[in-house]
Design a protein around this motif. Structure first.
Motif, PDB file in Angstrom:
ATOM      1  N   LEU A   1     -82.794  12.722  21.605  1.00  0.00           N
ATOM      2  CA  LEU A   1     -83.472  12.993  20.338  1.00  0.00           C
ATOM      3  C   LEU A   1     -84.364  11.818  19.950  1.00  0.00           C
ATOM      4  O   LEU A   1     -85.518  12.003  19.524  1.00  0.00           O
TER       5      LEU A   1
ATOM      6  N   LEU B   1     -75.767  23.943   8.685  1.00  0.00           N
ATOM      7  CA  LEU B   1     -76.002  23.118   9.870  1.00  0.00           C
ATOM      8  C   LEU B   1     -75.726  23.878  11.167  1.00  0.00           C
ATOM      9  O   LEU B   1     -76.173  23.461  12.238  1.00  0.00           O
TER      10      LEU B   1
ATOM     11  N   PHE C   1     -75.514  13.103  12.892  1.00  0.00           N
ATOM     12  CA  PHE C   1     -74.529  12.683  13.877  1.00  0.00           C
ATOM     13  C   PHE C   1     -73.279  12.231  13.132  1.00  0.00           C
ATOM     14  O   PHE C   1     -73.193  11.100  12.637  1.00  0.00           O
TER      15      PHE C   1
ATOM     16  N   ALA D   1     -82.916  11.520  11.682  1.00  0.00           N
ATOM     17  CA  ALA D   1     -81.619  11.546  12.359  1.00  0.00           C
ATOM     18  C   ALA D   1     -80.679  10.668  11.558  1.00  0.00           C
ATOM     19  O   ALA D   1     -80.896   9.455  11.438  1.00  0.00           O
TER      20      ALA D   1
ATOM     21  N   TYR E   1     -74.416  17.233  15.129  1.00  0.00           N
ATOM     22  CA  TYR E   1     -73.827  16.779  16.381  1.00  0.00           C
ATOM     23  C   TYR E   1     -72.523  16.062  16.067  1.00  0.00           C
ATOM     24  O   TYR E   1     -72.262  15.684  14.931  1.00  0.00           O
TER      25      TYR E   1
ATOM     26  N   THR F   1     -79.273  20.472  12.384  1.00  0.00           N
ATOM     27  CA  THR F   1     -78.314  20.428  13.491  1.00  0.00           C
ATOM     28  C   THR F   1     -77.259  19.370  13.220  1.00  0.00           C
ATOM     29  O   THR F   1     -77.578  18.257  12.805  1.00  0.00           O
TER      30      THR F   1
ATOM     31  N   GLY G   1     -79.314  26.241  12.413  1.00  0.00           N
ATOM     32  CA  GLY G   1     -80.502  25.757  13.105  1.00  0.00           C
ATOM     33  C   GLY G   1     -81.738  26.548  12.681  1.00  0.00           C
ATOM     34  O   GLY G   1     -81.667  27.417  11.812  1.00  0.00           O
TER      35      GLY G   1
ATOM     36  N   THR H   1     -83.858  23.946  12.298  1.00  0.00           N
ATOM     37  CA  THR H   1     -84.328  22.727  11.644  1.00  0.00           C
ATOM     38  C   THR H   1     -83.187  21.844  11.156  1.00  0.00           C
ATOM     39  O   THR H   1     -83.417  20.731  10.695  1.00  0.00           O
TER      40      THR H   1
ATOM     41  N   ARG I   1     -87.286  18.511   9.544  1.00  0.00           N
ATOM     42  CA  ARG I   1     -86.119  18.596  10.427  1.00  0.00           C
ATOM     43  C   ARG I   1     -85.098  17.512  10.076  1.00  0.00           C
ATOM     44  O   ARG I   1     -85.460  16.378   9.774  1.00  0.00           O
TER      45      ARG I   1
ATOM     46  N   SER J   1     -89.138  14.023  10.404  1.00  0.00           N
ATOM     47  CA  SER J   1     -87.810  14.290  10.949  1.00  0.00           C
ATOM     48  C   SER J   1     -86.893  13.094  10.739  1.00  0.00           C
ATOM     49  O   SER J   1     -87.315  11.946  10.878  1.00  0.00           O
TER      50      SER J   1
ATOM     51  N   ASP K   1     -81.291  16.045  11.698  1.00  0.00           N
ATOM     52  CA  ASP K   1     -80.202  16.032  12.675  1.00  0.00           C
ATOM     53  C   ASP K   1     -79.146  15.047  12.180  1.00  0.00           C
ATOM     54  O   ASP K   1     -79.478  13.898  11.866  1.00  0.00           O
TER      55      ASP K   1
END
Length: 595
Positions: A399, A375, A565, A535, A384, A382, A378, A380, A561, A533, A563
């Protein structure tokens, strides 16, 4: 009797579980502390997805059920449970409890069943477990008539470029030869492509043997998964090196399992044993099939039919009780059941060796250290920090704005639905600050406040994605279908959903079955979908809901991708925490005696 259970109200028993325990005690004439606690604990365990309660185990909190959890760390206050052996001895003498082996059908109508390992079941769960094990083992040991020359020629033609040890080829041959087979593997490993070739060869087999074409059913637990299965088979169908008669014999439609079995709302009928008319049944996303639905399928299936289960045992198990597919896939090497299984390992969704491919495999193995390292690389992947307790945070909102920009800007229903299928916000929880409904509500409000879409006349967002949560066969809408409501017009609001076979249909919101806002959804609700993608939102503290299977399921929805959190501590703990569903199905499936 009341005092006994009241002393355990700090334990996670709901009013229903307490009432259940008291009812069993009254009916059995046994108001002992041991029976009361065991009865309440068993129903509590089933509500959390287990098949049974293991005597002496701690009682997990009720709020750590598969989809409903508060954003708090799980409490583990010790409770004074009876000693296991004494408890087991007491229960074995109770008129409410039958003692039986893990694989034997009960011989009485007693409400609870206790096996030799100290596992206590509701009778219906025990009966379902025994029936599933017996039906699977009978199918595993059944032989199928095969025209060898036709099979050899078909395999050579369909796998002309494959290596001799190609796993898709092995899985295809296995499914043709056997009455029961498991084809497993991660995302993009070619499960549906493989099964299209299985079906083509079965049609060719019928031609070679002079039989009528096989009646084939494609099914999945949700409408969304069924639609994706039908689409995948249709794509593969056109590329197969087969005759037109064989191509025409392949199915173009898939249904939910509930509809196939006559269990959808408005149908509610149980098929008689062996009355499902199909010769071949393919079930995709089989990890989502719970104990009772698998029992119904096996009950309805013709004794002569082939059954092929497709799925990924590393994904989340069903929301309801059991982890049947994972139990089937756990059969030890060399067993009859293991010989009916092929695991595909070569992925085609991601580039070989890509960060996403390695990330998925790393999570599947439970290597949290390597997952966190990936992670940081990157672009692709990420990580947070977790969302703030107030607001949503600039990084998250930026995002989401990018992710939903095409959806908000689209000029037709088709383009808008296409755009929404490229991005998803997924949440581990359903309740609390980090739950999907709350995140969805706050996201809709934030997009409106930022001027990314106009307000409707009633002040609500003019556009809102929605998720169907209850089947409506009459409308052709099923649990898991995603559409959107459009409030931009001067007239009444209208909703849009994709139709099977292509196109979009409009509905008045008042006609829809139960549905909810889908700016964010739970990981459970995303199963069977695939987007560009993702999240993923996890809570800011450790949670029993956040498991390796949940993280794996979430990130494998993405094609390009991911992401996340969450804090590294919460994510690492989730990857290291495996889901365990208690039950005796694995033991029942591993026995060698005749069924």
């Amino acid at each position: 009797m009341t005092d006994v259970l009241d002393t355990f109200l700090d334990a996670p028993f709901s009013s229903l579980e307490v009432s259940f325990a008291r009812s069993i005690a009254r009916l059995a004439g046994d108001e002992s502390r041991e029976l009361l606690l065991a009865s309440a604990a068993t129903l509590h365990a089933v509500a959390r997805g287990d098949l049974c309660y293991v005597l002496g185990d701690d009682l997990p909190e009720a709020d750590s059920s598969p989809e409903d959890s508060i954003d708090e760390a799980p409490r583990t206050a010790p409770r004074a449970l009876p000693a296991k052996e004494e408890w087991r001895e007491q229960l074995s003498r109770s008129p409410a409890v039958e003692v039986a082996p893990a694989y034997a059908a009960p011989t009485s109508a007693r409400p609870l069943v206790l096996d030799a390992e100290g596992r206590l079941y509701l009778q219906r769960s025990f009966v379902a477990q025994a029936e599933i094990a017996s039906a699977i083992l009978k199918r595993v040991r059944a032989s199928c008539v095969v025209e060898e020359d036709a099979l050899a020629e078909g395999l050579a033609r369909l796998f002309a470029q494959a290596r001799p040890d190609d796993l898709q080829r092995a899985a295809t041959e296995l499914a043709v030869r056997r009455a029961f087979s498991l084809i497993t593997g991660g995302p993009g490993t070619g499960k549906t492509t493989t099964v299209a070739k299985v079906l083509a060869l079965l049609v060719e087999q019928a031609e070679a043997l002079g039989d009528t074409p096989p009646r084939i059913a494609l099914a999945a637990p949700t409408g969304k998964a069924a639609a994706r299965l039908a689409e995948a088979i249709a794509r593969a169908r056109g590329a197969l090196s087969v005759s037109e008669s064989v191509r025409e014999g392949l199915p173009t439609h898939a249904s939910t399992l509930h509809r196939l079995l006559g269990l959808a709302p408005g149908m509610n009928r149980r098929l008689s044993a062996g009355r499902l008319p199909h010769d071949v049944v393919i079930v995709d996303e089989a990890s989502m099939v719970d104990l009772s639905l698998m029992q119904e399928l096996l009950h309805a299936l013709s004794p002569r039919a082939r059954l092929v289960l497709l799925g990924d045992p590393s994904q989340l198990a069903s929301v309801s009780e059991g982890a049947v597919f994972a139990d089937l896939c756990a059969a030890p090497a060399g067993s009859a059941l293991a010989q009916a299984r092929v695991r595909l390992v070569e992925g085609h969704r991601y580039e070989s060796g890509s960060a996403l491919d390695e990330f998925a495999e790393t999570i599947r193995r439970g290597d949290s250290k390597r997952a966190l390292e990936l992670l940081e690389l990157g672009p692709t992947l990420t990580l947070y920090d977790s969302l703030p307790r107030r607001g949503l945070g600039d990084a998250f909102l930026e995002l989401v704005e990018r992710g939903y920009a095409d959806f908000l800007a689209a000029t037709s229903p088709e383009r808008r639905l296409d755009a929404f299928d490229r991005f998803r916000v997924l949440c581990a929880h359903r309740q609390g600050r980090f739950g999907a409904p709350e995140i969805s509500r706050r996201l809709g409000a934030a997009l409106l406040e930022r001027g990314l879409m106009p307000a409707a006349r009633d002040g609500r967002a003019s556009l809102e994605p929605i998720l169907i949560v209850r089947n409506s066969p009459a409308l052709g809408l099923f649990n898991g279908d995603v559409g959107y409501v459009d409030r931009t017009q001067l007239g009444s609001p209208v909703t849009h959903f994709r139709r099977e076979g292509g196109g979009v249909q409009a509905f008045a919101p008042s006609r829809l079955p139960a549905h909810e806002s889908a700016w964010a959804m739970t990981v459970h609700k995303s199963q069977g979908s695939e987007v560009d993608s993702v999240a993923l939102v996890l809570p800011d503290v450790r949670s029993a809901v956040c498991t390796r299977e949940l993280v794996y399921t979430a990130i494998t929805r993405a094609r390009s991708r991911v992401d996340v959190f969450a804090t590294s501590q919460v994510l690492g703990a989730a990857i290291g925490h495996r889901t365990v569903r208690h039950g005796g199905l694995r033991e029942a499936l591993s026995r060698d005696d005749d069924c």
